[in-house]
Motif scaffolding. Structure first.
Motif, mmCIF file in Angstrom:
data_model
loop_
_atom_site.group_PDB
_atom_site.id
_atom_site.type_symbol
_atom_site.label_atom_id
_atom_site.label_comp_id
_atom_site.label_asym_id
_atom_site.label_seq_id
_atom_site.Cartn_x
_atom_site.Cartn_y
_atom_site.Cartn_z
ATOM 1 N N GLY A 41 38.412 33.765 38.659
ATOM 2 C CA GLY A 41 38.599 34.353 39.979
ATOM 3 C C GLY A 41 37.789 35.597 40.274
ATOM 4 O O GLY A 41 37.714 36.022 41.429
ATOM 5 N N GLN A 42 37.217 36.214 39.277
ATOM 6 C CA GLN A 42 36.499 37.450 39.533
ATOM 7 C C GLN A 42 35.182 37.204 40.248
ATOM 8 O O GLN A 42 34.444 36.281 39.912
ATOM 9 N N LEU A 43 34.896 38.036 41.226
ATOM 10 C CA LEU A 43 33.635 37.981 41.947
ATOM 11 C C LEU A 43 32.645 38.914 41.262
ATOM 12 O O LEU A 43 32.843 40.121 41.224
ATOM 13 N N GLN B 37 42.128 35.909 49.274
ATOM 14 C CA GLN B 37 41.451 34.614 49.137
ATOM 15 C C GLN B 37 42.479 33.505 49.021
ATOM 16 O O GLN B 37 43.330 33.522 48.132
ATOM 17 N N LEU B 88 44.969 34.928 46.022
ATOM 18 C CA LEU B 88 44.320 35.878 45.115
ATOM 19 C C LEU B 88 43.963 37.097 45.951
ATOM 20 O O LEU B 88 43.274 36.974 46.971
ATOM 21 N N LEU B 90 41.990 40.545 46.087
ATOM 22 C CA LEU B 90 40.862 41.180 45.422
ATOM 23 C C LEU B 90 40.613 42.563 45.985
ATOM 24 O O LEU B 90 40.646 42.770 47.198
ATOM 25 N N GLY B 107 37.224 43.830 41.458
ATOM 26 C CA GLY B 107 38.066 43.716 40.295
ATOM 27 C C GLY B 107 38.355 42.255 39.999
ATOM 28 O O GLY B 107 37.843 41.350 40.679
ATOM 29 N N GLU B 108 39.194 42.018 38.989
ATOM 30 C CA GLU B 108 39.506 40.649 38.577
ATOM 31 C C GLU B 108 40.538 39.981 39.479
ATOM 32 O O GLU B 108 40.725 38.784 39.401
ATOM 33 N N TRP B 111 46.790 37.592 41.194
ATOM 34 C CA TRP B 111 47.232 36.270 41.666
ATOM 35 C C TRP B 111 48.699 36.374 42.054
ATOM 36 O O TRP B 111 49.553 36.603 41.201
#
Lengths: 111, 115
Positions: A41-43, B37, B88, B90, B107-108, B111
């Motif tokens: 999931g990280q961009l 997202q 998600l 972000l 960042g990661e 969720w």
């Protein structure tokens, strides 16, 4: 507001192949970035490129601001390149940093 | 240099509850923005904070709110959770200055599942 379209939506390649991903935008942009979203999931930031050309290893990008498109080139693709590639743009007024994302190109590289 | 840190990474909430997500930007960065997202809507801008002030807001209902502290850490809160808030979330930070002031780093993510 500004519209961002990416193509192709999906791409399957054999390892070692080259590819070109395209991002079209409907208005002038102040900022443009390409990202790779990994399976977790990280961009990951690939390029900040509102105009011109940049290269980083096997990746390169070109933005032609006057014609409102940007291209991301991946050469000698590897399985680790798999994931979704996003183009994000920030249009006028300047200084907003309110990025609009395209719907992405989902890339799968086969070994 | 540490990247953008988001906590918690995973969480499950029940409809009607509220949730708070945290984001610590890259050291020295004063701008923090949040994105949602989902499979249906893609990546959408929520809001941006700079020096504790909200500068921009996306098209989300008032249930979505945020704040930024003097150390640039940011939190976002979603009240009265709905199933559609599963996503998600972000966080991104941005520096200042000519060389690094325009690139945002993510960042990661957190969720969130609403059941």
């Amino acid at each position: 507001g500004i519209q961002v379209e990416q193509s192709p939506p999906d791409l399957i390649l054999q390892e070692g192949a080259n590819s070109t991903l395209r991002c079209n935008f409907s208005d002038s942009v102040n900022n443009l970035q390409w990202f790779h979203q990994n399976p977790w999931g990280q961009l990951i930031n690939l390029f900040y490129i509102p105009s011109g050309t940049k290269q980083n290893g096997r990746l390169s990008a070109t933005t032609v601001a006057t014609e409102r498109y940007s291209l991301l080139y991946i050469s000698s693709s590897q399985t680790t390149d798999s994931g979704v590639y996003f183009c994000a743009v920030d249009g006028p007024p300047s200084g907003t940093y309110k990025y609009i994302f395209g719907t992405g190109t989902r890339l799968k590289v086969l070994a | 240099k540490a990247g953008v840190t988001q906590t918690p990474r995973y969480l499950i909430k029940t409809r009607g509850q509220q949730v708070t997500l945290s984001c610590s930007p890259i050291s020295g960065h004063r701008s923090v923005s949040w994105y949602q997202q989902t499979p249906g809507q893609g990546l959408q801008f929520l809001f941006e904070y700079f020096s504790e002030t909200q500068r921009n807001k996306g098209n989300f209902p008032g249930r979505f709110s945020g704040r930024q502290f003097s150390n640039s850490r940011s939190e976002m809160n979603v009240s009265t959770l709905e199933l559609g808030d599963s996503a998600l979330y972000l966080c991104a930070s941005r520096g200042q200055g000519y060389l690094s002031g325009n690139t945002i780093y993510f960042g990661e993510g957190s969720w969130l599942t609403v059941v």
